[in-house]
Design a protein around this motif. Sequence first.
Motif, short mmCIF file in Angstrom:
data_model
loop_
_atom_site.label_atom_id
_atom_site.label_comp_id
_atom_site.label_asym_id
_atom_site.label_seq_id
_atom_site.Cartn_x
_atom_site.Cartn_y
_atom_site.Cartn_z
N GLY A 107 60.58 26.28 34.59
CA GLY A 107 61.89 25.69 34.29
C GLY A 107 62.68 26.64 33.41
O GLY A 107 62.97 27.77 33.80
N ILE A 108 63.01 26.20 32.18
CA ILE A 108 63.72 27.07 31.24
C ILE A 108 62.83 27.42 30.05
O ILE A 108 63.31 27.90 29.02
N SER A 109 61.51 27.20 30.19
CA SER A 109 60.60 27.39 29.05
C SER A 109 59.55 28.45 29.34
O SER A 109 59.15 28.67 30.49
N THR A 110 59.12 29.11 28.26
CA THR A 110 57.97 30.00 28.31
C THR A 110 56.80 29.30 27.65
O THR A 110 56.91 28.79 26.54
N ILE A 111 55.65 29.28 28.32
CA ILE A 111 54.45 28.62 27.81
C ILE A 111 53.39 29.67 27.50
O ILE A 111 53.07 30.51 28.36
N ILE A 112 52.88 29.67 26.28
CA ILE A 112 51.69 30.46 25.95
C ILE A 112 50.52 29.51 26.14
O ILE A 112 50.30 28.60 25.34
N PRO A 113 49.73 29.67 27.21
CA PRO A 113 48.85 28.59 27.66
C PRO A 113 47.48 28.54 26.97
O PRO A 113 46.95 29.55 26.52
N VAL A 139 47.86 41.25 21.49
CA VAL A 139 48.28 39.87 21.28
C VAL A 139 49.54 39.58 22.10
O VAL A 139 50.43 40.43 22.19
N ILE A 140 49.60 38.40 22.69
CA ILE A 140 50.79 37.94 23.40
C ILE A 140 51.33 36.73 22.63
O ILE A 140 50.57 35.81 22.31
N CYS A 141 52.62 36.76 22.29
CA CYS A 141 53.19 35.66 21.53
C CYS A 141 54.69 35.54 21.83
O CYS A 141 55.31 36.51 22.27
N PRO A 142 55.28 34.37 21.59
CA PRO A 142 56.74 34.26 21.69
C PRO A 142 57.41 35.22 20.73
O PRO A 142 56.88 35.52 19.65
N SER A 143 58.58 35.70 21.10
CA SER A 143 59.25 36.76 20.35
C SER A 143 59.45 36.41 18.87
O SER A 143 59.33 37.27 18.01
N ALA A 149 58.55 36.23 25.50
CA ALA A 149 57.24 36.61 24.96
C ALA A 149 57.12 38.12 24.89
O ALA A 149 57.77 38.85 25.63
N GLU A 150 56.26 38.56 23.97
CA GLU A 150 56.02 39.98 23.79
C GLU A 150 54.53 40.26 23.75
O GLU A 150 53.71 39.38 23.44
#
Length: 472
Positions: A198-204, A456-460, A399-400
Amino acid sequence: MFGQRSTPQENILILGLGGVGYYLAKRLAHEEYAITIIEPDAKVLSRADGQIDARLIKGSALDIDCWKEADAGKMNYLIAATNNDAVNMMASIIGDRFGITRKIARIRSRQFGNEDSILTARDLKLDLLINPEELAAQEIVRLIKLNAGNEIIDIADGQIQLLATEITDQSPFANKQLKDIAREFNEFPFRVVAIARGISTIIPSGQQELFPNDQIFIMAANRHLPRLMEITDIRLHRQQKTMILGGGMVGMRVAELLQKSVKVTLIENDEVRAEELSYNLANTEVLCGDGSDADVLTAAGLLSMDTFIATTGENETNIMSCLLAKNLMRKSQPKGQAKGYVAEARTISLVTKEDYLVLAQTTGSNIALNKKVMAGNEILKFIRRNELFSVAHLHGFDAEVVELIAAPKSQITRRPLSKLDPFYLDKLIIGSVLREDGWNIAVGDTQIKENERVIVICPSLYLKDVRKLFQG
């Protein structure tokens, strides 16, 4: 090294709160840099007040009194991000006179800053010159030359790769939780590290379920990538034909870079501009027409294209044109086509609003790019170069990916990953850790040790929190 920052808070002067300047100010202020901004537009300053933790000064980037009010002589970095190339170049020279050691400028013209230019970066006193349009064009060309239907990002000196793909109805991952996918496909370790939905990024987490139309990034060791592509039914294919919608700076530059190796068709709505492009792009077929019209796209040869790129100045046009192109290609696909066959064009859209990136990625675009974000991230990499080994932004995702070191006695070294504070479990993924036998994909029972290098992967906006986790 990231996570072991012991230097005093650094001072950064930003000139101009246009796209790149605003994006950087938000990011850097959140990461606890001391930000001062000079901006002439009162309305822009009013919007920034309360949203950005920074000192705001109303005035011109060339007003020396504003520089003095900003204590320019105490600045560690200057970022000249106004919409005027000449102002940014002059600001770098002024900044040098004030003794600012590291100077960055956004310059769109390709006539300045190169080694063979009349005025080189050295002449302009610049440490980093950023051209957002050139960055976007070069990235589009890189993606096309991958010769695959999906994006691949190299990290950790190429030893680890991130593969972007779409979950289809036929995908072996569709409608399954990640923990079940890991059990079923256990031939080698890999991790789904980000989901655009949708319009969201999910770090699962492991309980996250994948659905058709999800866009995902999967992390795996380089040696396992071919097998991962087999599992996910991704087929490599040769790039032969590319269609570009929009003949602005980015579209023209992409055509210029590709036209000698790939058949390029460019559609431009403005008749005068189309004629100019036809003259300048000798090896590109330039057509004048409305690229949001299905009949125009079909007549221009869309159904035989490998890649469709929308680079107009309108977000909605780019997003909807990619969706239209994708649907036209799907309808033209012969029934009974072999599973995994690449029949529809891969679509790439240029999006100017950050909020539209995930939307574009999950509608008609396989890949969504933002010039402002790309330029900002290049500047961030330069500023953080002594803290991070590498950094990559996931196109179309908020995400970065960062590569860093676990400091002695840091929180990350105290317990296995599955036992981390729930606050962190919702905001980051530890993707890989470097050990004696090379990079290992991290799993729930992985225990990070002090001084180990970690991806590491995380939201910006959570890099500050990641730093705390890795600090001693």
